[in-house]
Design an enzyme around this catalytic site. Structure first.
Site, mmCIF file in Angstrom:
data_model
loop_
_atom_site.group_PDB
_atom_site.id
_atom_site.type_symbol
_atom_site.label_atom_id
_atom_site.label_comp_id
_atom_site.label_asym_id
_atom_site.label_seq_id
_atom_site.Cartn_x
_atom_site.Cartn_y
_atom_site.Cartn_z
ATOM 1 N N GLU A 98 0.834 -1.198 0.000
ATOM 2 C CA GLU A 98 0.000 0.000 0.000
ATOM 3 C C GLU A 98 0.867 1.246 0.000
ATOM 4 O OE1 GLU A 98 -3.670 -2.048 2.325
ATOM 5 O OE2 GLU A 98 -2.538 -0.542 3.419
ATOM 6 N N CYS A 114 3.636 8.317 1.269
ATOM 7 C CA CYS A 114 4.063 7.412 2.331
ATOM 8 C C CYS A 114 4.290 6.053 1.663
ATOM 9 C CB CYS A 114 2.951 7.366 3.375
ATOM 10 S SG CYS A 114 3.308 6.265 4.734
ATOM 11 N N CYS A 121 6.050 -6.885 7.987
ATOM 12 C CA CYS A 121 7.134 -6.355 8.830
ATOM 13 C C CYS A 121 7.506 -7.392 9.877
ATOM 14 C CB CYS A 121 6.692 -5.062 9.509
ATOM 15 S SG CYS A 121 8.012 -4.295 10.483
ATOM 16 N N CYS A 125 5.699 -4.917 16.471
ATOM 17 C CA CYS A 125 5.180 -3.937 17.435
ATOM 18 C C CYS A 125 3.693 -4.233 17.677
ATOM 19 C CB CYS A 125 5.363 -2.511 16.920
ATOM 20 S SG CYS A 125 7.080 -2.166 16.486
ATOM 21 N N CYS A 128 0.652 -2.146 16.025
ATOM 22 C CA CYS A 128 0.694 -1.866 14.587
ATOM 23 C C CYS A 128 0.082 -3.006 13.768
ATOM 24 C CB CYS A 128 2.156 -1.655 14.188
ATOM 25 S SG CYS A 128 2.384 -1.457 12.415
ATOM 26 N N GLY A 171 6.487 -1.986 6.619
ATOM 27 C CA GLY A 171 7.853 -2.491 6.739
ATOM 28 C C GLY A 171 8.782 -1.617 7.545
ATOM 29 N N GLU A 172 9.905 -2.232 7.940
ATOM 30 C CA GLU A 172 10.953 -1.515 8.664
ATOM 31 C C GLU A 172 12.077 -1.252 7.645
ATOM 32 O OE1 GLU A 172 11.942 -0.075 11.664
ATOM 33 O OE2 GLU A 172 13.763 0.168 10.504
ATOM 34 N N SER A 226 10.749 6.007 15.741
ATOM 35 C CA SER A 226 9.468 5.765 16.418
ATOM 36 C C SER A 226 9.779 5.413 17.861
ATOM 37 C CB SER A 226 8.730 4.610 15.747
ATOM 38 O OG SER A 226 8.498 4.930 14.401
ATOM 39 N N ASN A 304 -4.168 5.109 16.140
ATOM 40 C CA ASN A 304 -5.271 4.727 15.262
ATOM 41 C C ASN A 304 -5.713 3.322 15.646
ATOM 42 O OD1 ASN A 304 -5.411 7.026 13.454
ATOM 43 N ND2 ASN A 304 -3.386 6.400 12.767
ATOM 44 N N CYS A 347 -1.491 5.827 9.884
ATOM 45 C CA CYS A 347 -0.318 5.137 10.429
ATOM 46 C C CYS A 347 -0.726 3.874 11.168
ATOM 47 C CB CYS A 347 0.383 6.009 11.456
ATOM 48 S SG CYS A 347 0.970 7.537 10.792
#
Ligand code: SAH
Ligand code: SF4
Length: 354
Positions: A98, A114, A121, A125, A128, A171-172, A226, A304, A347
């Site tokens: 995305e 973005c 990922c 976390c 997320c 992703g990281e 982050s 979110n 996010c």
């Protein structure tokens, strides 16, 4: 204990994407055309002009044989009430990613994109949605570059100098540093889209080994970290990376990121109701910043909410009071307007939903 990010993420096995090659790669691979010309045509013209009149038949044949010229396909576009759009791209092997397109303001043609660096990922976390997917594979540099050109072609802007890029999608990015860095090199090349590395931000959950490598690389993008918690106990509970690189190790790595004139570090802080939004957190955050107090920006992101996490968004009052506390303590604070919440594009909501 081993973690998923200790291993390199899987790679797509295929010929190199033509859009992920630098001029010197064309030379090394024996491309018959002038390398700079081939590079520039692929980056600036290929998507826009059919039949590629400025590349000889010989070069086009060579590209067909030695490289992969396929492009991701935009399969869906969701438009948010706030003007942002989420695009689903289908990659050549059928995976989906995305990209979020966010016009800055109504009257300008400036856009922040973005973009994603991996399918899924590995960092896990807990707040997320992408983390809940686990890791599928790295994107290769060509797949990162073409997110930008495809989105420009589909939704604009026409001029690449109206673009700002943030690696804050799926992703990281530092778990895929080689491809991410190569993509930045290509995107910032004056013969390509020429997007200055000062308008490209890489956001990391705190993968210190990657931060230390990126600090030495040229071109060097801007860095966002982050943070999301102010004690090791809390950070380790929601961000497993903190069990390996704790807050003091992370802070130490940032000392080696030598800031250029006018450069600042961004600290993203997802504000979660009742978890990390009290006065003590604000105080610890400022103390941890130490002498970065003058060269930073704390970007508060209201949590979110989504199905994969129990965390709740803060009330407006708690958001306001946390940002006021931070400012009173001497921090620079911005509150991120959450874009695209109604289309699950905000996010931490990016997830392979197909
Ligand atoms: N992996 C990188 C970049 C992508 S995540 C990183 O973690 O920095 C982009 C941002 O979204 C990060 O700052 C992350 O903390 C934030 N985020 C993740 N989940 C969120 C959620 N549910 N609500 C708000 N922000 C979230
Ligand atoms: Fe990965 Fe970033 Fe989500 Fe953590 S916040 S799981 S690092 S995408």
């Amino acid at each position: 204990m081993t973690f998923a990010w200790d291993q390199p993420a899987p790679e797509r096995k295929a010929k190199p994407s033509a859009f992920g090659l630098m001029p010197k790669d064309f030379e090394l691979l024996g491309c018959p055309g002038r390398p700079e010309h081939v590079f520039s045509q692929l980056q600036r013209q290929w998507l826009w002009i059919d039949n590629h009149p400025f590349l000889s038949k010989e070069v086009r044949n060579w590209l067909e044989i030695h490289t992969d010229l396929s492009l991701p396909i935009v399969t869906q576009i969701f438009n948010s009430e706030d003007g942002s759009s989420k695009c689903i791209l289908k990659l050549v092997d059928g995976e989906h990613i995305e990209v979020v397109h966010m016009p800055r303001e109504v009257r300008t043609s400036r856009v922040t994109l973005c973009i994603s660096s991996q399918v899924g990922c590995a960092m896990g976390c807990t707040f997320c949605a992408t983390g809940a997917m686990g890791i599928k594979r790295n994107l290769e540099s060509g797949e990162i570059v073409t997110q930008v050109s495809l989105l420009m072609k589909t939704l604009g802007p026409k001029a690449p100098d109206h673009l700002t890029l943030v690696f804050m999608g799926m992703g990281e990015p530092l778990h895929n540093l080689d491809h991410v860095h190569k993509a930045i090199h290509i995107l910032s090349n004056p013969l390509g889209l020429n997007i200055s590395s000062k308008r490209i931000t890489v956001s990391t959950s705190g993968l210190v080994s990657g931060i230390e490598r990126l600090a030495e690389m040229t071109p060097r993008p801007l860095l966002a970290i982050s943070l999301n918690a102010t004690t090791d106990e809390m950070r380790s509970a929601s961000m497993p990376i903190n069990r390996v690189y704790n807050l003091s190790r992370l802070r130490q790595a940032l000392d080696r990121w030598v800031l250029k004139p006018n450069e600042k570090l961004t600290f993203e802080y997802v504000l979660m109701s009742g978890i990390n939004d009290n006065y003590e957190d604000a105080k610890r955050l400022c103390e941890w910043l130490g002498d970065l107090r003058h060269r930073h920006n704390v970007n508060l992101i209201p949590m979110n909410e989504h199905e994969a996490s129990d965390q709740k968004q803060p009330t407006d009052e708690s958001l306001q009071s946390f940002s006021r506390n931070l400012r009173d303590l001497g921090c620079f604070v911005t509150v991120r307007k959450s874009r695209g919440r109604d289309i699950q594009a905000a996010c931490g909501q990016l997830i392979r939903n197909l």
